[in-house]
Design a protein around this motif. Structure first.
Motif, short mmCIF file in Angstrom:
data_model
loop_
_atom_site.label_atom_id
_atom_site.label_comp_id
_atom_site.label_asym_id
_atom_site.label_seq_id
_atom_site.Cartn_x
_atom_site.Cartn_y
_atom_site.Cartn_z
N LEU A 83 8.12 2.14 -16.05
CA LEU A 83 6.92 1.52 -16.58
C LEU A 83 6.33 0.51 -15.59
CD1 LEU A 83 7.82 1.04 -20.35
CD2 LEU A 83 5.77 2.21 -19.48
N ALA A 84 7.17 -0.21 -14.89
CA ALA A 84 6.67 -1.14 -13.88
C ALA A 84 5.94 -0.39 -12.78
CB ALA A 84 7.83 -1.95 -13.30
N GLN A 85 6.48 0.75 -12.37
CA GLN A 85 5.81 1.56 -11.35
C GLN A 85 4.47 2.08 -11.87
OE1 GLN A 85 9.56 4.04 -10.79
NE2 GLN A 85 8.76 4.05 -8.70
N ALA A 86 4.47 2.57 -13.11
CA ALA A 86 3.24 3.10 -13.71
C ALA A 86 2.21 1.99 -13.88
CB ALA A 86 3.54 3.76 -15.05
N ALA A 87 2.66 0.81 -14.29
CA ALA A 87 1.74 -0.32 -14.44
C ALA A 87 1.10 -0.69 -13.11
CB ALA A 87 2.49 -1.52 -15.02
N ARG A 88 1.90 -0.66 -12.05
CA ARG A 88 1.37 -0.98 -10.72
C ARG A 88 0.33 0.06 -10.30
NH1 ARG A 88 5.79 -0.78 -8.23
NH2 ARG A 88 6.39 -2.95 -8.58
N ILE A 89 0.61 1.32 -10.58
CA ILE A 89 -0.35 2.39 -10.26
C ILE A 89 -1.65 2.17 -11.03
CG2 ILE A 89 -0.81 4.85 -10.51
CD1 ILE A 89 2.24 5.29 -10.06
N GLY A 90 -1.53 1.80 -12.32
CA GLY A 90 -2.71 1.56 -13.14
C GLY A 90 -3.53 0.38 -12.66
N ALA A 91 -2.84 -0.69 -12.30
CA ALA A 91 -3.54 -1.88 -11.81
C ALA A 91 -4.24 -1.58 -10.48
CB ALA A 91 -2.57 -3.04 -11.65
N GLU A 92 -3.56 -0.83 -9.62
CA GLU A 92 -4.17 -0.47 -8.34
C GLU A 92 -5.37 0.46 -8.53
OE1 GLU A 92 -0.89 1.12 -6.18
OE2 GLU A 92 -0.09 -0.87 -5.62
N ALA A 93 -5.37 1.22 -9.63
CA ALA A 93 -6.52 2.08 -9.93
C ALA A 93 -7.70 1.31 -10.49
CB ALA A 93 -6.10 3.17 -10.92
N GLY A 94 -7.49 0.02 -10.78
CA GLY A 94 -8.59 -0.83 -11.19
C GLY A 94 -8.65 -1.22 -12.65
N TYR A 95 -7.61 -0.88 -13.43
CA TYR A 95 -7.64 -1.23 -14.84
C TYR A 95 -7.44 -2.73 -15.04
CZ TYR A 95 -8.03 3.58 -16.24
OH TYR A 95 -8.51 4.85 -16.43
N ASP A 96 -8.11 -3.28 -16.05
CA ASP A 96 -8.10 -4.72 -16.28
C ASP A 96 -6.89 -5.19 -17.06
OD1 ASP A 96 -10.82 -5.25 -15.22
OD2 ASP A 96 -11.43 -3.95 -16.87
N GLU A 97 -6.19 -4.28 -17.70
CA GLU A 97 -5.07 -4.63 -18.57
C GLU A 97 -4.16 -3.42 -18.65
OE1 GLU A 97 -4.48 -4.68 -23.38
OE2 GLU A 97 -6.23 -5.74 -22.61
N ILE A 98 -2.87 -3.66 -18.81
CA ILE A 98 -1.91 -2.59 -19.06
C ILE A 98 -1.29 -2.84 -20.43
CG2 ILE A 98 0.08 -1.32 -18.22
CD1 ILE A 98 -2.25 -1.36 -16.23
N ASN A 99 -1.37 -1.84 -21.29
CA ASN A 99 -0.90 -1.97 -22.67
C ASN A 99 0.26 -1.02 -22.91
OD1 ASN A 99 -1.33 -0.72 -25.70
ND2 ASN A 99 -1.63 -2.93 -25.65
N LEU A 100 1.30 -1.50 -23.56
CA LEU A 100 2.47 -0.68 -23.87
C LEU A 100 2.39 -0.18 -25.31
CD1 LEU A 100 5.24 0.49 -23.09
CD2 LEU A 100 6.26 -1.68 -23.86
N ASN A 101 2.49 1.12 -25.48
CA ASN A 101 2.40 1.74 -26.80
C ASN A 101 3.74 1.64 -27.53
OD1 ASN A 101 2.56 3.74 -28.91
ND2 ASN A 101 0.77 4.75 -28.05
N CYS A 102 3.74 0.89 -28.61
CA CYS A 102 4.91 0.81 -29.49
C CYS A 102 4.50 1.16 -30.92
CB CYS A 102 5.52 -0.59 -29.46
SG CYS A 102 6.15 -1.10 -27.85
N GLY A 103 3.52 2.07 -31.04
CA GLY A 103 3.01 2.37 -32.37
C GLY A 103 2.81 3.83 -32.68
N CYS A 104 2.78 4.70 -31.66
CA CYS A 104 2.49 6.11 -31.92
C CYS A 104 3.68 6.79 -32.59
CB CYS A 104 2.13 6.81 -30.61
SG CYS A 104 1.71 8.55 -30.84
N PRO A 105 3.46 7.50 -33.72
CA PRO A 105 4.57 8.08 -34.46
C PRO A 105 4.80 9.57 -34.23
CG PRO A 105 2.65 8.04 -35.86
CD PRO A 105 2.21 7.52 -34.50
N SER A 106 4.14 10.19 -33.25
CA SER A 106 4.23 11.64 -33.12
C SER A 106 5.63 12.08 -32.70
CB SER A 106 3.22 12.15 -32.09
OG SER A 106 3.67 11.91 -30.78
#
Length: 341
Positions: A83-106
């Protein structure tokens, strides 16, 4: 890494109203449309799994237009390092915030040991939040439920929140329903478990410095404003914002964020035309965009003809902006605008 106080303040403000991350719905075309209706509302991607980015190299999932900002990337996962690696990729892509999903029930999410099932493992979530926060200089936030299955939400939720606060999270969105991981489908989990807004309000009293947005069952902008007036910091709206985007977003900048003006569905359609042209030129299909526009005139004269024209015509080869203008002409109040273009 440290998040600047200015960046944190701006996003806390934008989070007064947000559009929920929704699989198969809040893609980049949907977000571009929503941004034409509100300059300020915080937008979220569909959930992107950390394995897809880190192991699969699925960078196309991060594509977005600069005009979408402020926009947050929602990640699904349960491994702190990944997740830390993915967050870094997302931030480098320009996203303003990284959110962790703890709610999807699928079921698919449960099999990956992330989503709502993480409500059972607050320590793991805290580890994930801490690792993600150390990897990026943008806010790391969490979206969760009030609990899952037979958990006692009154006990579990404050313990969960205390853990993620200690890990560095200062903003959370709480879907005010339990998720039933066995016995209910993902669709039923959006409606069947009862809402408990009072519990979310008690969490705000218990954790006054935590920015808490509420999610679940909010269908109008008036209802969102009422919840803000009750002392919550933000409101996240899902299906209503998708199916009636103008009803929710066109007045949001004025009524929620204090601007002087409103937007409207007519102007949003006209703003979409150059975007549509560019998408078609790049090899895209019209219906990839117009499927998100069907609810723009919900409840207005001509709305049915608008939907029918787009639904039937956008899948045809060669369909382009002229079809959107033809659909627009069916909306009574917009006929003069369409003819003048």
């Amino acid at each position: 890494m440290q998040v600047s106080e200015r960046k944190r303040y701006i996003l806390h403000r934008n989070a007064r109203l947000s559009v929920a991350p929704m699989m198969d719905w809040t893609d980049r075309h949907c977000r571009f449309l929503h941004r034409q209706l509100s300059r300020e509302t915080l937008l979220y991607t569909e959930m992107v799994t950390s394995p897809a980015l880190v192991r699969g190299g699925a960078m196309h999932l991060l594509a977005h237009d600069v005009s979408e900002h402020p926009v947050a990337l929602q990640l699904g996962g349960s491994d702190p390092v990944e997740l830390a690696q993915a967050a870094r990729i997302g931030a480098e892509a320009g996203y303003d915030e990284i959110n962790l999903n703890c709610g999807c029930p699928s079921d698919r999410v449960q099999s990956g040991t992330f989503g709502a099932v993480l409500m059972r493992d607050a320590a793991r979530v805290a580890d994930c939040v801490s690792a993600m926060g150390a990897a990026v200089d943008v806010p790391v936030t969490v979206k969760c439920r009030i609990g899952v299955d037979e958990q006692d939400s009154e006990k579990v939720l404050p313990e969960f929140l205390a853990r993620i606060i200690a890990a560095g999270c200062d903003r959370v969105t709480i879907h005010a329903r339990k998720a039933w991981l066995k016995g209910l489908s993902p669709k039923e989990n959006r409606d069947v478990p009862p809402l408990d807004y009072d519990l979310v309000m008690r969490m705000k009293q218990l954790f006054p410095h935590l920015h808490i947005s509420i999610n679940g069952g909010v269908e109008t902008l008036d209802q969102a404003l009422d919840l803000l007036d009750m002392g919550l910091d933000g409101v996240m709206i899902g299906r209503a914002a998708y199916h009636q985007p103008a009803d929710i977003l066109a007045q949001a900048d004025r009524r929620v964020f204090g601007h002087d003006d409103d937007s409207n569905a007519e102007a949003a359609v006209m703003a979409m035309l150059p975007y549509i042209e560019a998408h078609l030129t790049a090899g895209g299909r019209l219906n990839q965009i117009t499927r998100h526009m069907l609810g723009l005139f919900s409840g207005r004269p001509g709305a049915r003809a608008w939907r029918r024209t787009l639904s039937e015509g956008a899948v045809r080869p060669g369909a382009g902006p002229e079809l959107v203008l033809a659909a627009l002409s069916h909306v009574t109040a917009l006929a003069p605008v369409a003819k003048a273009v």
